[in-house]
Design a protein around this motif. Structure first.
Motif, PDB file in Angstrom:
ATOM      1  N   THR A  82      -0.120   6.090   5.230  1.00 21.92           N
ATOM      2  CA  THR A  82       0.780   6.706   4.278  1.00 21.92           C
ATOM      3  C   THR A  82       0.134   6.849   2.976  1.00 21.92           C
ATOM      4  N   TYR A  83       0.649   7.859   2.177  1.00 21.88           N
ATOM      5  CA  TYR A  83       0.029   8.389   1.060  1.00 21.88           C
ATOM      6  C   TYR A  83       1.070   8.613   0.075  1.00 21.88           C
ATOM      7  N   TYR A  84       0.720   8.710  -1.027  1.00 22.57           N
ATOM      8  CA  TYR A  84       1.618   8.898  -2.439  1.00 22.57           C
ATOM      9  C   TYR A  84       1.308   9.888  -3.339  1.00 22.57           C
ATOM     10  N   ALA A  85       2.028  10.392  -4.300  1.00 20.39           N
ATOM     11  CA  ALA A  85       1.558  11.167  -5.133  1.00 20.39           C
ATOM     12  C   ALA A  85       1.546  10.445  -6.578  1.00 20.39           C
ATOM     13  N   ASP A  86       1.558   9.084  -6.475  1.00 23.11           N
ATOM     14  CA  ASP A  86       1.700   8.325  -7.791  1.00 23.11           C
ATOM     15  C   ASP A  86       1.005   6.839  -7.608  1.00 23.11           C
ATOM     16  N   PRO A  87       0.451   6.553  -8.463  1.00 22.37           N
ATOM     17  CA  PRO A  87      -0.254   5.202  -8.293  1.00 22.37           C
ATOM     18  C   PRO A  87       0.728   4.088  -8.235  1.00 22.37           C
ATOM     19  N   ARG A  88       1.860   4.135  -8.527  1.00 23.40           N
ATOM     20  CA  ARG A  88       3.008   3.122  -8.417  1.00 23.40           C
ATOM     21  C   ARG A  88       3.701   3.238  -6.974  1.00 23.40           C
ATOM     22  N   MET A  89       3.086   4.144  -6.145  1.00 21.46           N
ATOM     23  CA  MET A  89       3.512   4.191  -4.731  1.00 21.46           C
ATOM     24  C   MET A  89       5.118   4.431  -4.521  1.00 21.46           C
ATOM     25  N   LYS A  90       5.689   5.282  -5.606  1.00 21.61           N
ATOM     26  CA  LYS A  90       7.154   5.478  -5.426  1.00 21.61           C
ATOM     27  C   LYS A  90       7.343   7.054  -4.720  1.00 21.61           C
ATOM     28  N   GLN A  91       6.601   7.602  -4.446  1.00 21.12           N
ATOM     29  CA  GLN A  91       6.404   9.041  -4.073  1.00 21.12           C
ATOM     30  C   GLN A  91       5.753   9.121  -2.564  1.00 21.12           C
ATOM     31  N   PRO A  92       6.273   8.633  -1.458  1.00 19.43           N
ATOM     32  CA  PRO A  92       5.458   8.595  -0.372  1.00 19.43           C
ATOM     33  C   PRO A  92       5.525   9.860   0.450  1.00 19.43           C
ATOM     34  N   GLY A  93       4.523  10.270   0.950  1.00 24.44           N
ATOM     35  CA  GLY A  93       4.536  11.363   1.720  1.00 24.44           C
ATOM     36  C   GLY A  93       4.458  12.813   0.767  1.00 24.44           C
ATOM     37  N   GLU A  94       4.101  12.548  -0.463  1.00 22.08           N
ATOM     38  CA  GLU A  94       3.999  13.691  -1.456  1.00 22.08           C
ATOM     39  C   GLU A  94       2.678  13.666  -2.073  1.00 22.08           C
ATOM     40  N   ILE A  95       1.965  14.782  -2.388  1.00 22.22           N
ATOM     41  CA  ILE A  95       0.785  14.858  -3.125  1.00 22.22           C
ATOM     42  C   ILE A  95       1.035  15.206  -4.669  1.00 22.22           C
ATOM     43  N   ASN A  96       0.258  14.890  -5.596  1.00 26.04           N
ATOM     44  CA  ASN A  96       0.650  15.386  -6.855  1.00 26.04           C
ATOM     45  C   ASN A  96      -0.360  16.506  -7.363  1.00 26.04           C
ATOM     46  N   ARG A  97       0.134  17.373  -8.322  1.00 31.97           N
ATOM     47  CA  ARG A  97      -0.555  18.661  -8.705  1.00 31.97           C
ATOM     48  C   ARG A  97      -0.870  18.351 -10.358  1.00 31.97           C
ATOM     49  N   ASN A  98      -1.434  17.254 -10.623  1.00 31.45           N
ATOM     50  CA  ASN A  98      -1.758  17.189 -11.921  1.00 31.45           C
ATOM     51  C   ASN A  98      -2.988  17.853 -12.422  1.00 31.45           C
ATOM     52  N   ASP A  99      -2.779  18.557 -13.663  1.00 28.11           N
ATOM     53  CA  ASP A  99      -3.732  19.281 -14.223  1.00 28.11           C
ATOM     54  C   ASP A  99      -4.339  20.696 -13.501  1.00 28.11           C
ATOM     55  N   GLY A 100      -3.123  20.924 -12.800  1.00 31.10           N
ATOM     56  CA  GLY A 100      -3.714  22.211 -12.068  1.00 31.10           C
ATOM     57  C   GLY A 100      -4.537  21.816 -10.813  1.00 31.10           C
ATOM     58  N   GLY A 101      -4.639  20.598 -10.447  1.00 32.99           N
ATOM     59  CA  GLY A 101      -5.169  20.230  -9.347  1.00 32.99           C
ATOM     60  C   GLY A 101      -4.174  19.844  -8.054  1.00 32.99           C
ATOM     61  N   ARG A 102      -4.993  19.030  -7.348  1.00 29.05           N
ATOM     62  CA  ARG A 102      -4.332  18.024  -6.174  1.00 29.05           C
ATOM     63  C   ARG A 102      -4.745  16.649  -6.371  1.00 29.05           C
ATOM     64  N   GLY A 103      -3.690  15.675  -5.921  1.00 31.46           N
ATOM     65  CA  GLY A 103      -4.275  14.394  -5.812  1.00 31.46           C
ATOM     66  C   GLY A 103      -3.182  13.552  -4.983  1.00 31.46           C
ATOM     67  N   LEU A 104      -3.762  12.284  -4.505  1.00 34.61           N
ATOM     68  CA  LEU A 104      -2.989  11.456  -3.953  1.00 34.61           C
ATOM     69  C   LEU A 104      -3.854  10.053  -3.816  1.00 34.61           C
ATOM     70  N   TYR A 105      -2.887   8.971  -3.470  1.00 30.90           N
ATOM     71  CA  TYR A 105      -3.338   7.653  -3.376  1.00 30.90           C
ATOM     72  C   TYR A 105      -2.807   6.906  -1.913  1.00 30.90           C
ATOM     73  N   PHE A 106      -3.805   6.161  -1.486  1.00 31.88           N
ATOM     74  CA  PHE A 106      -3.652   5.561  -0.515  1.00 31.88           C
ATOM     75  C   PHE A 106      -4.269   4.285  -0.481  1.00 31.88           C
ATOM     76  N   LEU A 107      -3.934   3.418   0.413  1.00 33.55           N
ATOM     77  CA  LEU A 107      -4.602   1.915   0.542  1.00 33.55           C
ATOM     78  C   LEU A 107      -5.533   1.967   1.684  1.00 33.55           C
ATOM     79  N   ASP A 108      -6.676   1.256   1.557  1.00 36.39           N
ATOM     80  CA  ASP A 108      -7.663   0.991   2.593  1.00 36.39           C
ATOM     81  C   ASP A 108      -7.085  -0.040   3.340  1.00 36.39           C
ATOM     82  N   PRO A 109      -7.878  -0.547   4.356  1.00 34.80           N
ATOM     83  CA  PRO A 109      -7.266  -1.588   5.303  1.00 34.80           C
ATOM     84  C   PRO A 109      -7.184  -3.042   4.514  1.00 34.80           C
ATOM     85  N   VAL A 110      -7.983  -3.067   3.398  1.00 35.25           N
ATOM     86  CA  VAL A 110      -7.803  -4.567   2.810  1.00 35.25           C
ATOM     87  C   VAL A 110      -6.708  -4.558   1.507  1.00 35.25           C
ATOM     88  N   GLY A 111      -6.283  -3.334   1.291  1.00 32.89           N
ATOM     89  CA  GLY A 111      -5.248  -3.257   0.126  1.00 32.89           C
ATOM     90  C   GLY A 111      -6.020  -2.484  -1.212  1.00 32.89           C
TER      91      GLY A 111
END
Length: 129
Positions: free
Chosen positions: A85-114
């Motif tokens: 599961t990946y998110y567009a935001d660090p608060r993990m409120k937008q699952p399944g999306e990426i962000n396009r901040n500052d003209g680029g792309r980004g995403l957040y996800f958790l590793d196995p230990v959180g």
């Protein structure tokens, strides 16, 4: 472009004391306090953001990696293929999306230990790579 660490949050009992200690030892400057963080930037652009937490708590850490567009495509494909599961935001409120901040792309996800992981193709603020 190879993968680079962009910034990380470092837990401390006293964020100012720890930031000043490291800055002093390494001959660096302590940045202006920003919310709960006291930043120390390294010469290669990595910023260590010190945050005060209770010594006995186990707190999620955050690691951000600045990568190229091609590396983002490959990493994103591996994340999707693995069913992570990946998110567009660090608060993990937008699952399944990426962000396009500052003209680029980004995403957040958790590793196995959180631990919170982040991949970005542009530095925050839209500054050149």
């Amino acid at each position: 472009m190879s993968v680079e660490l962009n910034h990380t949050i470092v837990h401390a009992r006293n964020n100012r004391e720890s930031a000043e200690f490291l800055a002093r030892i390494l001959g660096l400057e302590v940045g202006a306090e920003w919310g709960p963080f006291v930043p120390v930037a390294t010469a290669n652009g990595v910023t260590l953001d010190f945050a005060t937490v209770a010594a006995e708590s186990i707190t999620m850490q955050h690691y951000a990696f600045l990568i190229s567009e091609e590396e983002f495509d490959a990493a994103f494909e591996r994340i999707r293929k693995a069913g992570i599961t990946y998110y567009a935001d660090p608060r993990m409120k937008q699952p399944g999306e990426i962000n396009r901040n500052d003209g680029g792309r980004g995403l957040y996800f958790l590793d196995p230990v959180g631990h919170g992981m982040e991949i970005i193709t542009r530095p925050y603020g839209g500054f050149p790579e």
